[in-house]
Write an enzyme that holds these catalytic residues in place. Structure first.
Site, PDB file in Angstrom:
ATOM      1  N   CYS A 115      32.324 -26.202  55.287  1.00 10.15           N
ATOM      2  CA  CYS A 115      32.598 -27.616  55.576  1.00 10.15           C
ATOM      3  C   CYS A 115      33.799 -27.810  56.500  1.00 10.15           C
ATOM      4  CB  CYS A 115      32.817 -28.368  54.280  1.00 10.15           C
ATOM      5  SG  CYS A 115      31.487 -28.074  53.129  1.00 10.15           S
ATOM      6  N   HIS A 251      36.916 -34.159  55.293  1.00 11.30           N
ATOM      7  CA  HIS A 251      35.511 -33.809  55.058  1.00 11.30           C
ATOM      8  C   HIS A 251      34.947 -34.734  53.975  1.00 11.30           C
ATOM      9  CE1 HIS A 251      31.946 -31.896  53.754  1.00 11.30           C
ATOM     10  NE2 HIS A 251      32.474 -31.269  52.726  1.00 11.30           N
ATOM     11  N   ASN A 281      27.121 -35.386  51.365  1.00  6.03           N
ATOM     12  CA  ASN A 281      27.965 -34.316  51.893  1.00  6.03           C
ATOM     13  C   ASN A 281      27.144 -33.539  52.912  1.00  6.03           C
ATOM     14  OD1 ASN A 281      29.265 -31.891  52.357  1.00  6.03           O
ATOM     15  ND2 ASN A 281      29.891 -31.581  50.235  1.00  6.03           N
TER      16      ASN A 281
HETATM   17  N1  ACO Z   1      23.777 -36.704  36.742  1.00  5.08           N
HETATM   18  C1  ACO Z   1      24.142 -36.871  35.473  1.00  5.08           C
HETATM   19  N2  ACO Z   1      24.949 -36.034  34.820  1.00  5.08           N
HETATM   20  C2  ACO Z   1      25.412 -34.960  35.497  1.00  5.08           C
HETATM   21  C3  ACO Z   1      25.063 -34.714  36.834  1.00  5.08           C
HETATM   22  C4  ACO Z   1      24.214 -35.633  37.459  1.00  5.08           C
HETATM   23  N3  ACO Z   1      23.820 -35.504  38.734  1.00  5.08           N
HETATM   24  N4  ACO Z   1      25.683 -33.595  37.237  1.00  5.08           N
HETATM   25  C5  ACO Z   1      26.400 -33.146  36.204  1.00  5.08           C
HETATM   26  N5  ACO Z   1      26.224 -33.967  35.141  1.00  5.08           N
HETATM   27  C6  ACO Z   1      26.811 -33.851  33.813  1.00  5.08           C
HETATM   28  C7  ACO Z   1      27.191 -32.433  33.466  1.00  5.08           C
HETATM   29  O1  ACO Z   1      26.073 -31.727  32.977  1.00  5.08           O
HETATM   30  C8  ACO Z   1      28.240 -32.665  32.421  1.00  5.08           C
HETATM   31  O2  ACO Z   1      27.614 -32.943  31.203  1.00  5.08           O
HETATM   32  P1  ACO Z   1      28.215 -32.347  29.824  1.00  5.08           P
HETATM   33  O3  ACO Z   1      29.583 -32.966  29.700  1.00  5.08           O
HETATM   34  O4  ACO Z   1      27.234 -32.840  28.816  1.00  5.08           O
HETATM   35  O5  ACO Z   1      28.244 -30.873  30.007  1.00  5.08           O
HETATM   36  C9  ACO Z   1      28.950 -33.930  32.883  1.00  5.08           C
HETATM   37  O6  ACO Z   1      28.027 -34.576  33.792  1.00  5.08           O
HETATM   38  C10 ACO Z   1      30.232 -33.650  33.631  1.00  5.08           C
HETATM   39  O7  ACO Z   1      29.995 -32.603  34.556  1.00  5.08           O
HETATM   40  P2  ACO Z   1      31.089 -32.091  35.531  1.00  5.08           P
HETATM   41  O8  ACO Z   1      30.521 -31.030  36.427  1.00  5.08           O
HETATM   42  O9  ACO Z   1      32.321 -31.767  34.761  1.00  5.08           O
HETATM   43  O10 ACO Z   1      31.297 -33.420  36.362  1.00  5.08           O
HETATM   44  P3  ACO Z   1      32.470 -33.822  37.303  1.00  5.08           P
HETATM   45  O11 ACO Z   1      33.100 -35.042  36.821  1.00  5.08           O
HETATM   46  O12 ACO Z   1      33.326 -32.644  37.635  1.00  5.08           O
HETATM   47  O13 ACO Z   1      31.657 -34.239  38.610  1.00  5.08           O
HETATM   48  C11 ACO Z   1      31.090 -33.304  40.731  1.00  5.08           C
HETATM   49  C12 ACO Z   1      30.820 -33.288  39.246  1.00  5.08           C
HETATM   50  C13 ACO Z   1      30.713 -34.671  41.283  1.00  5.08           C
HETATM   51  C14 ACO Z   1      30.224 -32.232  41.392  1.00  5.08           C
HETATM   52  C15 ACO Z   1      32.572 -33.026  40.986  1.00  5.08           C
HETATM   53  O14 ACO Z   1      32.999 -31.897  40.263  1.00  5.08           O
HETATM   54  C16 ACO Z   1      32.868 -32.811  42.421  1.00  5.08           C
HETATM   55  O15 ACO Z   1      32.663 -33.667  43.240  1.00  5.08           O
HETATM   56  N6  ACO Z   1      33.424 -31.660  42.766  1.00  5.08           N
HETATM   57  C17 ACO Z   1      33.679 -31.304  44.136  1.00  5.08           C
HETATM   58  C18 ACO Z   1      32.400 -30.851  44.734  1.00  5.08           C
HETATM   59  C19 ACO Z   1      32.519 -30.762  46.206  1.00  5.08           C
HETATM   60  O16 ACO Z   1      33.220 -31.501  46.819  1.00  5.08           O
HETATM   61  N7  ACO Z   1      31.794 -29.827  46.758  1.00  5.08           N
HETATM   62  C20 ACO Z   1      31.723 -29.632  48.107  1.00  5.08           C
HETATM   63  C21 ACO Z   1      32.985 -29.195  48.760  1.00  5.08           C
HETATM   64  S1  ACO Z   1      32.724 -28.008  49.905  1.00  5.08           S
HETATM   65  C22 ACO Z   1      31.336 -28.421  50.610  1.00  5.08           C
HETATM   66  O17 ACO Z   1      31.230 -29.522  51.034  1.00  5.08           O
HETATM   67  C23 ACO Z   1      30.158 -27.494  50.712  1.00  5.08           C
END
Ligand code: ACO
Length: 326
Positions: A115, A251, A281
Site C-alpha cells: 500500500c 493511504h 482499500n
Molecule cells: N462483520 C462482522 N463482524 C466481523 C467482521 C465483519 N466483516 N469482521 C470481523 N468481525 C468480528 C470478529 O470476528 C470479532 O468477533 P469476536 O469478537 O466474536 O471474535 C469482532 O468482529 C472484532 O474483530 P476484530 O478483528 O478485533 O475487529 P476490529 O475492531 O479490529 O476491526 C478491522 C477489524 C476493521 C479489520 C481493523 O482491525 C482494521 O481496520 N485493521 C487495519 C486493517 C488495515 O488497515 N489493513 C490494511 C492495511 S495495509 C493494506 O492496505 C493492504
C-alpha cells in the site's frame, strides 16, 4: 532545501464499473452495513470484471490522464507501476502499458511496496529525474485486490477494492514539486499482512496459501503507533509545519484508523483526503483515487501542498510532501 528537480504535470485515474455494496457483502458473509461502516467507514468498493486485470486498469488511468490534460506519453523515458496484484509475474505490468501505447523508447518496471507503492514509485521517479538521465516518467499505482480476496472471510472481504491512478512527473529544475520524502520498513511485521507466492512458510511459520491474509488488529496498532511520528519527521525534514500543508493524504486503509492517526498526529479530518468511503482499500491506488476525488470536488487546487503517506504490507511506509502543480 529540496533536492527535487521534478514536478507533476498530469494526472488521471480509473475505477471499474461494478460496485460491491455493504448490502451485497451481507449476502456473502455474516456481516452488516452497520458493522462495516462503524469499523471502517466503507460503503462501497469497485470490482474488476473477471477478464479485467491490473494492466487494463493502469492503461485506463493513463488514458484518463491523456484526455484530461492533453499530454502525450509517447516520449516518457520510464514507466514505473506500483502493484501487488500483477496479472503476470513477468512480463511486468509496465511492459504491458508500454506495449499498449506503443512507446518506442522507454524503461519499464513494476515495484511492490504494497500500500506504500504509489509514494515509493513517486519518490523513485523523482530520483531518476533528479539524476538528469531521465526527463519524463510515468508513475502508476494500480490494483485488483478483489482477485486475491477470499470472499468467504468476513475479516478481509469487506475491506478491499480495485482501481488505478497515473501521474506524469517531468524534470523541472526551476520549480520542483517534490519537497521532501521519507521511507522505511519494519520487516518483522511482514507476517501480519501477506499473500503467498513461491513459499508457504515465513521464518518457520506455516502460511495460508492463496489469498490475502491479514491480522487487522496488529496492523491497526502498528499504524496508530508509527504514522503520526512519521508524519512529524517528514514535516520537519521539509522544514514545514502542518499549517503550511493544505492536505494530508494517508493511504485509505480504513477511516477509523485514519481518525486514530489524526488524533495523535498534526492533521485534522477536515484537512484529510481519503477514497475509502466509496472505493474501499485499493492499496497502491488509494492515494491517487483520493487526490482525484478532491480535484473533482474542487478542494485540491494548484499551489496546494499535499502530504502523501503510504503504508502497509511489509510492513513498509513512504511519505512525501508535494506541491500540487496542475
Ligand atoms: N462483520 C462482522 N463482524 C466481523 C467482521 C465483519 N466483516 N469482521 C470481523 N468481525 C468480528 C470478529 O470476528 C470479532 O468477533 P469476536 O469478537 O466474536 O471474535 C469482532 O468482529 C472484532 O474483530 P476484530 O478483528 O478485533 O475487529 P476490529 O475492531 O479490529 O476491526 C478491522 C477489524 C476493521 C479489520 C481493523 O482491525 C482494521 O481496520 N485493521 C487495519 C486493517 C488495515 O488497515 N489493513 C490494511 C492495511 S495495509 C493494506 O492496505 C493492504
Amino acid at each position: 532545501m529540496s533536492q527535487s528537480k521534478s514536478r507533476i504535470t498530469a494526472f488521471g485515474t480509473y475505477v471499474p464499473e461494478r460496485i460491491l455494496t455493504n448490502a451485497d457483502l451481507e449476502k456473502l458473509v455474516e456481516t452488516s452495513d452497520e458493522w462495516i461502516v462503524q469499523r471502517t467507514g466503507m460503503k462501497e468498493r469497485r470490482i474488476a470484471a473477471p477478464d479485467q486485470y491490473v494492466s487494463d486498469l493502469a492503461i485506463q488511468a493513463v488514458e484518463d490522464m491523456v484526455r484530461r490534460y492533453g499530454v502525450t506519453v509517447q516520449d516518457v523515458d520510464m514507466i514505473l507501476v506500483a502493484t501487488s496484484t500483477p496479472e503476470y509475474a513477468f512480463p511486468s505490468t509496465a511492459s504491458r502499458v508500454q506495449s499498449k501505447f506503443k512507446i518506442v523508447s522507454t524503461g519499464a518496471l513494476d515495484l511492490n511496496a504494497a500500500c506504500a507503492g504509489f509514494v515509493y514509485a513517486l519518490q523513485l521517479a523523482d530520483g531518476l529525474l533528479c539524476s538528469g538521465a531521465y526527463r519524463k516518467v510515468l508513475v502508476i499505482g494500480a490494483e485488483t485486490l478483489s482477485k486475491i480476496t477470499d470472499y468467504t472471510d468476513r475479516t478481509t472481504c469487506v475491506l478491499f477494492g480495485d482501481g488505478a491512478g497515473a501521474i506524469l512527473l517531468e524534470r523541472d529544475e526551476e520549480s520542483p514539486g517534490v519537497l521532501a520524502s521519507i521511507s522505511g520498513t519494519f520487516g518483522e511485521g511482514g507476517i501480519h499482512l501477506y499473500k503467498t507466492a513461491l513459499s508457504e512458510q515465513m521464518d518457520g511459520t506455516d502460511l495460508k496459501s492463496g489469498c490475502l491474509v491479514q491480522n487487522g488488529r496488529e496492523i491497526y496498532k502498528w499504524a496508530i503507533r508509527n504514522i503520526p511520528e512519521g508524519v512529524r519527521t517528514l514535516l520537519s525534514k521539509a522544514n514545514m509545519n502542518a499549517e503550511e500543508v493544505e492536505w494530508f493524504v494517508p493511504h485509505s486503509a480504513n477511516l477509523r484508523m485514519i481518525e486514530g492517526i489524526n488524533e495523535r498526529g498534526p492533521f485534522t479530518m477536515d484537512r484529510t483526503l481519503t477514497s475509502v468511503e466509496y472505493r474501499g482499500n485499493t492499496s497502491a491506488a488509494s492515494i491517487p483515487l483520493a487526490l482525484q476525488l478532491a480535484v473533482d470536488e474542487g478542494r485540491l487546487q494548484a499551489g496546494d501542498h499535499v502530504l502523501l503517506y503510504g503504508f502497509g504490507g511489509g510492513m513498509t511506509y513512504a511519505g512525501s510532501i508535494v506541491r500540487w502543480t496542475i
